[in-house]
Design a protein around this motif. Sequence first.
Motif, PDB file in Angstrom:
ATOM      1  N   ASP A  10       2.648  -5.519  20.835  1.00  0.00           N
ATOM      2  CA  ASP A  10       1.358  -4.892  21.115  1.00  0.00           C
ATOM      3  C   ASP A  10       1.302  -3.600  20.296  1.00  0.00           C
ATOM      4  OD1 ASP A  10      -0.995  -3.945  22.067  1.00  0.00           O
ATOM      5  OD2 ASP A  10      -0.193  -3.311  24.013  1.00  0.00           O
ATOM      6  N   VAL A  11       0.530  -3.617  19.237  1.00  0.00           N
ATOM      7  CA  VAL A  11       0.562  -2.486  18.298  1.00  0.00           C
ATOM      8  C   VAL A  11      -0.684  -1.606  18.380  1.00  0.00           C
ATOM      9  CG1 VAL A  11       2.106  -3.641  16.677  1.00  0.00           C
ATOM     10  CG2 VAL A  11      -0.363  -3.927  16.412  1.00  0.00           C
ATOM     11  N   ARG A  12      -1.661  -1.992  19.191  1.00  0.00           N
ATOM     12  CA  ARG A  12      -2.929  -1.238  19.230  1.00  0.00           C
ATOM     13  C   ARG A  12      -2.682   0.228  19.602  1.00  0.00           C
ATOM     14  NH1 ARG A  12      -7.861  -2.561  18.607  1.00  0.00           N
ATOM     15  NH2 ARG A  12      -7.252  -4.752  18.654  1.00  0.00           N
ATOM     16  N   GLY A  13      -3.205   1.113  18.761  1.00  0.00           N
ATOM     17  CA  GLY A  13      -3.101   2.536  19.035  1.00  0.00           C
ATOM     18  C   GLY A  13      -1.712   3.115  18.778  1.00  0.00           C
ATOM     19  N   ARG A  14      -0.787   2.257  18.375  1.00  0.00           N
ATOM     20  CA  ARG A  14       0.570   2.744  18.147  1.00  0.00           C
ATOM     21  C   ARG A  14       0.797   3.042  16.670  1.00  0.00           C
ATOM     22  NH1 ARG A  14       4.782  -1.073  20.800  1.00  0.00           N
ATOM     23  NH2 ARG A  14       6.009   0.785  21.263  1.00  0.00           N
ATOM     24  N   ARG A  15       1.629   4.046  16.424  1.00  0.00           N
ATOM     25  CA  ARG A  15       1.992   4.351  15.035  1.00  0.00           C
ATOM     26  C   ARG A  15       3.151   3.437  14.640  1.00  0.00           C
ATOM     27  NH1 ARG A  15       3.745  10.135  15.523  1.00  0.00           N
ATOM     28  NH2 ARG A  15       4.438   9.191  17.485  1.00  0.00           N
ATOM     29  N   VAL A  16       2.911   2.629  13.605  1.00  0.00           N
ATOM     30  CA  VAL A  16       3.909   1.642  13.186  1.00  0.00           C
ATOM     31  C   VAL A  16       4.422   2.027  11.797  1.00  0.00           C
ATOM     32  CG1 VAL A  16       4.381  -0.793  12.771  1.00  0.00           C
ATOM     33  CG2 VAL A  16       2.672  -0.127  14.495  1.00  0.00           C
ATOM     34  N   LEU A  17       5.699   2.338  11.711  1.00  0.00           N
ATOM     35  CA  LEU A  17       6.320   2.643  10.421  1.00  0.00           C
ATOM     36  C   LEU A  17       6.720   1.319   9.768  1.00  0.00           C
ATOM     37  CD1 LEU A  17       7.456   4.981   8.564  1.00  0.00           C
ATOM     38  CD2 LEU A  17       9.667   4.499   9.640  1.00  0.00           C
ATOM     39  N   VAL A  18       6.187   1.033   8.595  1.00  0.00           N
ATOM     40  CA  VAL A  18       6.452  -0.245   7.931  1.00  0.00           C
ATOM     41  C   VAL A  18       7.221   0.007   6.633  1.00  0.00           C
ATOM     42  CG1 VAL A  18       5.465  -2.405   7.080  1.00  0.00           C
ATOM     43  CG2 VAL A  18       4.226  -1.075   8.810  1.00  0.00           C
ATOM     44  N   ARG A  19       8.453  -0.491   6.575  1.00  0.00           N
ATOM     45  CA  ARG A  19       9.211  -0.405   5.317  1.00  0.00           C
ATOM     46  C   ARG A  19       8.748  -1.552   4.439  1.00  0.00           C
ATOM     47  NH1 ARG A  19      11.564   0.051   0.662  1.00  0.00           N
ATOM     48  NH2 ARG A  19      13.645   0.996   0.536  1.00  0.00           N
ATOM     49  N   VAL A  20       8.136  -1.220   3.317  1.00  0.00           N
ATOM     50  CA  VAL A  20       7.689  -2.225   2.362  1.00  0.00           C
ATOM     51  C   VAL A  20       8.477  -2.060   1.074  1.00  0.00           C
ATOM     52  CG1 VAL A  20       5.338  -2.619   3.218  1.00  0.00           C
ATOM     53  CG2 VAL A  20       5.799  -0.641   1.759  1.00  0.00           C
ATOM     54  N   ASP A  21       8.458  -3.094   0.248  1.00  0.00           N
ATOM     55  CA  ASP A  21       9.116  -3.005  -1.058  1.00  0.00           C
ATOM     56  C   ASP A  21       8.027  -2.947  -2.126  1.00  0.00           C
ATOM     57  OD1 ASP A  21      10.534  -3.156  -3.350  1.00  0.00           O
ATOM     58  OD2 ASP A  21      11.445  -5.111  -2.956  1.00  0.00           O
ATOM     59  N   PHE A  22       7.612  -1.727  -2.435  1.00  0.00           N
ATOM     60  CA  PHE A  22       6.601  -1.514  -3.479  1.00  0.00           C
ATOM     61  C   PHE A  22       7.287  -1.082  -4.776  1.00  0.00           C
ATOM     62  CE2 PHE A  22       2.899  -0.396  -0.352  1.00  0.00           C
ATOM     63  CZ  PHE A  22       2.761  -1.738  -0.038  1.00  0.00           C
ATOM     64  N   ASN A  23       8.506  -1.520  -4.970  1.00  0.00           N
ATOM     65  CA  ASN A  23       9.257  -1.174  -6.183  1.00  0.00           C
ATOM     66  C   ASN A  23       8.785  -2.074  -7.322  1.00  0.00           C
ATOM     67  OD1 ASN A  23      11.213   0.053  -7.805  1.00  0.00           O
ATOM     68  ND2 ASN A  23      12.719  -1.537  -7.309  1.00  0.00           N
ATOM     69  N   VAL A  24       7.572  -1.797  -7.799  1.00  0.00           N
ATOM     70  CA  VAL A  24       6.929  -2.639  -8.815  1.00  0.00           C
ATOM     71  C   VAL A  24       7.283  -2.150 -10.221  1.00  0.00           C
ATOM     72  CG1 VAL A  24       4.991  -3.346  -7.371  1.00  0.00           C
ATOM     73  CG2 VAL A  24       4.839  -1.203  -8.652  1.00  0.00           C
ATOM     74  N   ARG A 133      14.186  11.657  11.499  1.00  0.00           N
ATOM     75  CA  ARG A 133      12.880  12.216  11.105  1.00  0.00           C
ATOM     76  C   ARG A 133      11.885  11.114  10.763  1.00  0.00           C
ATOM     77  NH1 ARG A 133      14.008  17.283   7.285  1.00  0.00           N
ATOM     78  NH2 ARG A 133      11.757  17.522   7.560  1.00  0.00           N
ATOM     79  N   LEU A 134      12.369  10.029  10.201  1.00  0.00           N
ATOM     80  CA  LEU A 134      11.486   8.873   9.971  1.00  0.00           C
ATOM     81  C   LEU A 134      11.017   8.299  11.310  1.00  0.00           C
ATOM     82  CD1 LEU A 134      13.367   6.992   7.087  1.00  0.00           C
ATOM     83  CD2 LEU A 134      11.019   7.866   6.941  1.00  0.00           C
ATOM     84  N   ALA A 135      11.970   8.169  12.243  1.00  0.00           N
ATOM     85  CA  ALA A 135      11.637   7.602  13.558  1.00  0.00           C
ATOM     86  C   ALA A 135      10.638   8.484  14.297  1.00  0.00           C
ATOM     87  CB  ALA A 135      12.907   7.406  14.381  1.00  0.00           C
ATOM     88  N   ASP A 136      10.725   9.804  14.076  1.00  0.00           N
ATOM     89  CA  ASP A 136       9.807  10.740  14.738  1.00  0.00           C
ATOM     90  C   ASP A 136       8.357  10.531  14.338  1.00  0.00           C
ATOM     91  OD1 ASP A 136      11.703  11.977  16.228  1.00  0.00           O
ATOM     92  OD2 ASP A 136      11.920  13.750  14.934  1.00  0.00           O
ATOM     93  N   LEU A 137       8.150   9.875  13.193  1.00  0.00           N
ATOM     94  CA  LEU A 137       6.767   9.680  12.717  1.00  0.00           C
ATOM     95  C   LEU A 137       6.048   8.576  13.487  1.00  0.00           C
ATOM     96  CD1 LEU A 137       7.353   9.698   8.838  1.00  0.00           C
ATOM     97  CD2 LEU A 137       6.266  11.522  10.171  1.00  0.00           C
ATOM     98  N   ALA A 138       6.811   7.704  14.171  1.00  0.00           N
ATOM     99  CA  ALA A 138       6.204   6.452  14.645  1.00  0.00           C
ATOM    100  C   ALA A 138       6.680   6.044  16.033  1.00  0.00           C
ATOM    101  CB  ALA A 138       6.511   5.330  13.647  1.00  0.00           C
ATOM    102  N   ASP A 139       6.013   5.011  16.577  1.00  0.00           N
ATOM    103  CA  ASP A 139       6.389   4.448  17.884  1.00  0.00           C
ATOM    104  C   ASP A 139       7.213   3.178  17.728  1.00  0.00           C
ATOM    105  OD1 ASP A 139       4.659   6.342  19.310  1.00  0.00           O
ATOM    106  OD2 ASP A 139       3.031   5.192  18.394  1.00  0.00           O
ATOM    107  N   CYS A 140       6.992   2.463  16.661  1.00  0.00           N
ATOM    108  CA  CYS A 140       7.815   1.295  16.395  1.00  0.00           C
ATOM    109  C   CYS A 140       7.927   1.057  14.884  1.00  0.00           C
ATOM    110  CB  CYS A 140       7.314   0.048  17.133  1.00  0.00           C
ATOM    111  SG  CYS A 140       5.694  -0.494  16.637  1.00  0.00           S
ATOM    112  N   TYR A 141       8.781   0.115  14.514  1.00  0.00           N
ATOM    113  CA  TYR A 141       9.177  -0.058  13.112  1.00  0.00           C
ATOM    114  C   TYR A 141       9.087  -1.526  12.720  1.00  0.00           C
ATOM    115  CZ  TYR A 141      12.605  -0.552   9.262  1.00  0.00           C
ATOM    116  OH  TYR A 141      13.244  -0.871   8.093  1.00  0.00           O
ATOM    117  N   VAL A 142       8.577  -1.746  11.510  1.00  0.00           N
ATOM    118  CA  VAL A 142       8.530  -3.106  10.959  1.00  0.00           C
ATOM    119  C   VAL A 142       9.212  -3.078   9.600  1.00  0.00           C
ATOM    120  CG1 VAL A 142       7.004  -4.898  10.014  1.00  0.00           C
ATOM    121  CG2 VAL A 142       6.395  -3.740  12.158  1.00  0.00           C
TER     122      VAL A 142
END
Length: 396
Positions: A10-24, A133-142
């Motif tokens: 349930d992600v509504r209203g939650r801050r979700v930190l998403v690690r993406v690979d944008f190493n283009v 400090r990364l975790a402090d930015l968000a409520d959950c992680y993807v």
Amino acid sequence: MATRSLREADVRGRRVLVRVDFNVPMVAGRIVDDTRIRAALPTIEHLVDHGARVILVSHLGRPKGYVADDLRLAPIAAQLAHLLGRVVQQASDVVGPRAHAAAGALRNGDVLLLENVRFEPGEEQNDPELSRRLADLADCYVNDAFGAAHRAHSSTVGVAELLPAYPGFLMDAEVQALQRLLQSPAKPFVAILGGAKVSDKIGVIEHLIAKVDAILVGGGMANTFLFAQGIDVAASLAERDRSAGAQALLHQAEAKGVTIALPIDVVIATDLDGEPSTVAAGDLPQGHAIFDIGPKTVENFGKIIAAARTVFWNGPMGVFERPPFAAGTTAIAMAVASSGAFSVVGGGDSVAAVEQVGCVDQISHISTGGGASLEFVEGRTLPGLAALAASAAKQR
Ligand code: ADP
Ligand code: MG
């Protein structure tokens, strides 16, 4: 290793930190191939559509803990905004005051891209303080960065231990495709291995010998096997000090009844600008080097591929970047594409080769992770995946 699906969260209203690979790949500040950005869209769009406050974090290049202006993510934010058709906010730091302010001000459905996480000296050390400090930015992680899953860094492992963690859809797709190869491949299962060096891929070959029916070897890697069989490879790229290792692999394969097919003819030249000619693998004149597999080898490999029901391909068959030496790789790409087998292609150069041929749509799965897909196929535990599984176990 069981993880949970992002669909259950349930992600509504939650801050979700998403690690993406944008190493283009970038040339002079411009993105030359946005495949990796497009590959992350399903996860980002799902989160936006479900009212999450999306905070994206990625690395680009190897800034080694220092701020490098040419590795800032601004061009990537612009391309992502274009692809999403919505505003992508940017923070000019990773976990500093600007990132915090921007993350705190997000509304449901907003997207924020943090600055290059490898500007932080703690990232590659998996520094607990940076993870916190990364975790402090968000409520959950993807984690949707399969290409970085073989690294134990703060943004791939440390932060996953501090927040409820989920795999993204790209991560799920990668793992499913690679798991299918290793756990329940339809037979015959054929591996095609090439590229520059054997030493990069010995672990992969060893692990695959226990799973496959045949391994087709091309590229520079084949030269080492030819040399190990007593064939004079003249000026070819070959790891002569790996001869014993190559011989051991040939014996292992024989004991298991696995075919290792080597080139029977090769395309040679004095150097990459030289006039190409084709000779039998045992008839290499002095001063010449092997730069591609020959047409008889293509025919032989092609027959084995046509009969396969599962194919894994890593490593080009020759120096495909040069048109006179691209025919072998092109023919093998077309053979894989038309085989009807469940096919997985991994490795940066191999994927580039398939794209060059234009048969991407006929490959079952193109892995976005070069090193990560190889480590997976080697049977190693990827730290990024292990961290997701550990988080799932904790929530149960
Ligand atoms: P991937 O990125 O798909 O894992 P590798 O990086 O291992 O593949 O290998 C790709 C490189 O191998 C290419 O740059 C290609 O030119 C080189 N290569 C392939 N065959 C040969 C050969 N016979 N001699 C020298 N280099 C080769
Ligand atoms: Mg490569």
